[in-house]
Write an enzyme that holds these catalytic residues in place. Structure first.
Site, short mmCIF file in Angstrom:
data_model
loop_
_atom_site.label_atom_id
_atom_site.label_comp_id
_atom_site.label_asym_id
_atom_site.label_seq_id
_atom_site.Cartn_x
_atom_site.Cartn_y
_atom_site.Cartn_z
N PHE A 228 0.86 -1.18 0.00
CA PHE A 228 0.00 0.00 0.00
C PHE A 228 0.90 1.23 0.00
CE2 PHE A 228 -2.38 3.50 1.77
CZ PHE A 228 -3.54 3.45 1.01
N LYS B 127 2.61 9.61 8.44
CA LYS B 127 1.85 9.18 9.62
C LYS B 127 2.40 9.76 10.93
CE LYS B 127 -1.01 5.54 7.88
NZ LYS B 127 -0.72 4.90 6.61
N ASP C 103 9.25 2.32 1.94
CA ASP C 103 8.08 3.07 2.40
C ASP C 103 7.98 2.83 3.91
OD1 ASP C 103 5.56 3.88 3.23
OD2 ASP C 103 4.60 3.37 1.33
C1 LIG Z 1 -0.91 5.25 5.13
C2 LIG Z 1 0.12 4.82 4.17
C3 LIG Z 1 0.39 5.55 3.00
C4 LIG Z 1 -0.43 6.74 2.59
O1 LIG Z 1 -0.33 7.77 3.50
P1 LIG Z 1 -1.42 8.98 3.45
O2 LIG Z 1 -0.89 9.95 4.46
O3 LIG Z 1 -2.73 8.39 3.80
O4 LIG Z 1 -1.40 9.50 2.08
C5 LIG Z 1 1.42 5.11 2.19
N1 LIG Z 1 2.15 4.02 2.51
C6 LIG Z 1 1.92 3.30 3.63
C7 LIG Z 1 2.78 2.13 3.93
C8 LIG Z 1 0.89 3.67 4.48
O5 LIG Z 1 0.63 2.92 5.57
#
Ligand SMILES: *Cc1c(COP(=O)(O)O)cnc(C)c1O
Length: 402
Positions: free
Chosen positions: A138, A252, A223
């Site tokens: 994700f 986050k 990420d």
């Molecule tokens: C939450 C998340 C995103 C996206 O972050 P947003 O601030 O919602 O755009 C991208 N990568 C990972 C692994 C995430 O958990």
């Protein structure tokens, strides 16, 4: 304080906000690992705002930093220099990859910046542009980050997606090798897949991807948006694997609750962007950066990542005891305080409802995994209370079936 009831608030959201979220409780106030509803009803919050408030709600150091900076300067734009922004960039370099960063406002934006950086670098290095991402990953909801997200359910209906993304199987190095071509600019991965079901990478996989990227001359991007900022027991999850990526993204928990994202690069990739390559009006907002600096200070003073590892073990042992007890539970997955309770059937929603009814908030990670993201400074007492609530909910849901 507002005088709207929970029902009023829910009705307003339903009438005037687009229907993109499944919302449940109404939250007015938060403190530590607890949040409170309009009638003072309380929940133990093991979502931490989806891994955002890593130090719990309303942590005094974060609140004070926000107040002080808001009174000083809320926004000035990237036309000018500003101290909290400069200090945060220096901090991210020191605790990151020793290079430079690009600041933005969210995870998707951080990954979007990473994708653009990889493409710009690739365009100057043999015309490479492809990004290899993992299945079940994700990376966000913008078009490019959606294209990098290996879950067809979130992509459906938004085609054609931006081209140039290929997918490999997570924890399968041969699959990554097979997906790499002479057009590959970067490989992007989460060391612990969050939304994709709370699945940690194996050390061999992460180290193998690092070696493959070195061998082929391609960028390795981690990420760290969910698994970073101490959540898995080290400040950055890649540290737990003994590798350094060429760049990583954070968001986050980075802003202590305020919107803040960062693309952090090693020196070799720090000067790819030049004036005009990329930008953001709000990116590196002084209040968000001041909050972030306060978070880092508490992390250092209180050794928060190590605490996440320790409390994660305590919580994991409790959850494993429950897996022993209920046939309906498959296993406990994850690392540190990013833990998933995997069910054999797609009943994560039922369990979440039961947990909430008993006073505990948690998230899903797919239909079969309940994901727990307690604050990283959670106390033993709160963890034990949470475990009791989970035991009670399981008993209500599955007890009579035993
Ligand atoms: C939450 C998340 C995103 C996206 O972050 P947003 O601030 O919602 O755009 C991208 N990568 C990972 C692994 C995430 O958990």
């Amino acid at each position: 304080m507002s005088n709207e009831t929970a029902e009023d608030v829910a009705a307003l959201c339903a009438d005037y906000q687009m229907d993109t979220y499944v919302r449940t409780a109404t939250i007015v106030r938060g403190r530590g690992s607890r949040v409170f509803g309009p009638k003072g009803n309380q929940y133990l919050d093991f979502t931490s705002g989806i891994s955002v408030v890593a130090l719990g709600h309303a942590h005094p150091a974060v609140v004070d930093a926000i107040k002080a900076q808001a009174e000083t300067l809320i926004h000035s734009s990237n036309l000018f220099y500003n101290e909290p922004v400069a200090k945060l960039a220096a901090k991210l370099s020191k605790c990151g990859l020793g290079g430079k960063c690009f600041l933005c406002n969210s995870g998707a934006e951080a990954n979007e910046a990473a994708i653009k950086l990889a493409r710009l670098w690739g365009s100057r290095n043999g015309g490479k542009y492809e990004i290899v991402a993992m299945r079940n990953s994700f990376h966000g909801r913008t078009l490019a980050t959606l294209a990098a997200t290996g879950q067809s359910k979130v992509q459906k209906g938004f085609e054609p997606l931006p081209a140039g993304f290929a997918f490999a199987e997570f924890n399968n190095l041969e699959s990554v090798r097979a997906a790499v071509t002479d057009k590959t600019a970067a490989v992007i991965l989460e060391c612990v897949q969050g939304e994709g079901g709370v699945v940690p990478a194996t050390p061999e996989f992460v180290q193998g991807v690092r070696a493959l990227c070195d061998e082929k001359g391609i960028m390795m991007i981690c990420d760290e948006i969910q698994c970073g900022m101490g959540r898995t027991g080290t400040l950055w999850a890649f540290e737990g694997y003994g590798v350094k990526p060429d760049a990583f993204t954070a968001a986050k928990a980075l802003g202590g609750g305020l919107p803040l994202g960062a693309l952090v690069a090693s020196p070799a990739f720090s000067d790819v962007f030049t004036p005009g390559s990329h930008g953001s009006t709000f990116g590196g907002n002084p209040v968000a950066c001041a909050a972030s600096l306060a978070v880092f200070k508490v992390f250092e003073e209180e050794k928060i990542p190590a605490n996440a590892a320790k409390q994660g073990e305590l919580f994991r042992r409790g959850l494993e005891g429950l897996v022993e007890k209920y046939d309906q539970l498959l296993e406990v997955r994850g690392k540190g305080l990013l833990l998933g309770l995997a069910l054999r059937e797609p009943r994560a929603g039922d369990l979440l409802d039961e947990l909430r009814a008993g006073g505990l908030l948690a998230c899903k990670a797919g239909d079969s995994v309940v994901r727990f993201l307690p604050p990283l400074n959670v106390s033993d007492a709160d963890l034990e209370e949470g475990l009791e609530m989970i035991a009670d909910a399981l008993d209500i849901l599955f007890g009579e079936e035993e």
